[in-house]
Design an enzyme around this catalytic site. Structure first.
Site, PDB file in Angstrom:
ATOM      1  N   ASP A   9       7.596 -73.046  51.569  1.00  0.00           N
ATOM      2  CA  ASP A   9       7.885 -71.783  50.898  1.00  0.00           C
ATOM      3  C   ASP A   9       6.952 -71.614  49.693  1.00  0.00           C
ATOM      4  O   ASP A   9       6.457 -72.606  49.132  1.00  0.00           O
ATOM      5  CB  ASP A   9       9.351 -71.792  50.459  1.00  0.00           C
ATOM      6  CG  ASP A   9       9.727 -70.572  49.665  1.00  0.00           C
ATOM      7  OD1 ASP A   9       9.393 -69.457  50.095  1.00  0.00           O
ATOM      8  OD2 ASP A   9      10.355 -70.734  48.602  1.00  0.00           O
ATOM      9  N   ASP A  11       7.254 -68.863  46.609  1.00  0.00           N
ATOM     10  CA  ASP A  11       7.911 -68.605  45.325  1.00  0.00           C
ATOM     11  C   ASP A  11       9.135 -69.508  45.155  1.00  0.00           C
ATOM     12  O   ASP A  11      10.025 -69.545  46.007  1.00  0.00           O
ATOM     13  CB  ASP A  11       8.337 -67.138  45.231  1.00  0.00           C
ATOM     14  CG  ASP A  11       7.158 -66.182  45.392  1.00  0.00           C
ATOM     15  OD1 ASP A  11       6.012 -66.664  45.483  1.00  0.00           O
ATOM     16  OD2 ASP A  11       7.389 -64.958  45.441  1.00  0.00           O
TER      17      ASP A  11
END
EC number: 3.1.3.15
Length: 355
Positions: A9, A11
């Site tokens: 991922d 953010d």
């Protein structure tokens, strides 16, 4: 060989996620998570390929213009690249939850090709992210999930967890002559339990574990009413196979070992975890047995072990006492093995790129 992947991922995992609006849409909002770059480099060296996968709500709309995203994102990628971090692919879902698209995590649309190719090592691939949807994505992909958190599972912890596995193997070998169960833990010491039915052989196997600095459990039921041939031979085959499996991809190991212990006996041992089985053995004994172990089976044991482990092994001993000569061989092998299996880095110790 199948490939290990990390689906990471963006953010909140690679870079910080602004709590105000959850959008990195200005340069001053770009901040890397602590330790992320050195740990990604470490993971790359350990054989992982990196794929970034991120939901960017409403990207390209008035609420999140593409240009506002591109500036900080491109700078982030330039910094990663300048430090040696390479992403095989960057996968972005630009939709809002209300759009009910097929590509938003935890749905698997963006990663379908990895699932279809059958070239991914699912047992050793991971999704890494800070949200429950990342863990759900891992479940949907049939791989492992790691929930990133600065306190409880940060990048140094992830790097350690994924590059320092517990090198363990369990081998069961059943034939008409023997039933053998072998377990080895290369990164644990003490607590070995060995029962082959041949007392002196048990003592010698314990010398390997003790001087090799690892733990093993061996249980054998063999046709000892005939002789010790099948028990010793098959134990060597099973132990060699277990050691080979426990070593895994062999990244970071020293590979070579050499010892020349001098006591009442002079024993020489040289070892190369080469993938090429070969034994050079020189030892002479006065008697046919030491305790309840046939001395002719000692060479047979090491030949069987070197064959299934895939090692080149040279063993030689001189001395006056048969017990000491036998023991010197097993001690020397254990000390040599200790050197060769020790992990000192992350690279594969071969110019060929394979062992």
């Amino acid at each position: 060989m199948s490939q290990k992947y990390l689906f990471i991922d963006r953010d909140g995992t690679l870079i910080s996620e602004p709590p105000s609006d959850f959008q990195v849409d200005r340069f001053d909002k770009l901040a890397f998570e602590p330790g992320v770059i050195p740990q990604l480099l470490k993971l790359q060296k350990a054989g992982y390929k990196l794929v970034m996968i991120t939901n960017q709500d409403g990207l390209g709309t008035q609420s999140f213009p593409q240009a506002d995203f591109d500036g900080p994102h491109n700078l982030m990628m330039q910094i990663f690249t300048s430090q040696g971090v390479q992403f095989d692919e960057v996968l972005i879902c630009p939709h809002l939850p209300a759009d009910e698209c097929d590509c938003r995590k935890p749905k698997v649309k963006l990663v379908e090709r990895y699932l279809a190719e059958q070239a991914m090592d699912r047992a050793n691939s991971y999704v890494i992210g800070d949200r429950a949807t990342d863990i759900q994505l891992a479940e949907n992909m049939g791989i492992n999930g790691l929930r990133y958190d600065r306190e409880t599972l940060n990048w140094p912890m992830i790097g350690e967890q994924l590059t320092r596995r517990d090198r363990y193997a369990h081998v069961v070998r059943n034939t008409k002559e023997t039933q053998i169960d072998v377990q080895v833990w290369l990164d644990r010491e003490g607590g070995s339990k060995i029962n082959t039915g041949v007392g002196f052989f048990d003592h010698m196997l314990d010398q390997i574990a003790t001087h090799g600095g690892f733990r093993m459990e061996i249980n054998v039921k063999g046709d000892l009413y005939i002789d010790d041939h099948h028990t010793v031979e098959d134990t060597g085959l099973a132990l060699g196979e277990a050691l080979k499996i426990a070593l895994g991809d062999k990244r970071g190991i020293c590979r070579f070992g050499f010892v020349l212990p001098m006591d009442e006996c002079l024993a020489r041992c040289a070892l190369d975890i080469s993938g090429r089985p070969h034994l050079e053995y020189k030892a002479e004994f006065t008697y046919q047995r030491v305790g309840d172990l046939s001395t002719e089976m000692i060479e047979h044991f090491f030949r069987s072990l070197s064959y299934t482990m895939g090692v080149t092994l040279h063993l030689k001993t001189k001395g006056k006492n048969d017990h000491h000569r036998v023991e010197s061989l097993f001690k020397a092998f254990g000390r040599t093995l200790r050197q060769a299996i020790r992990v000192e880095g992350d690279t594969l110790p071969s110019s060929k790129g394979v062992l």
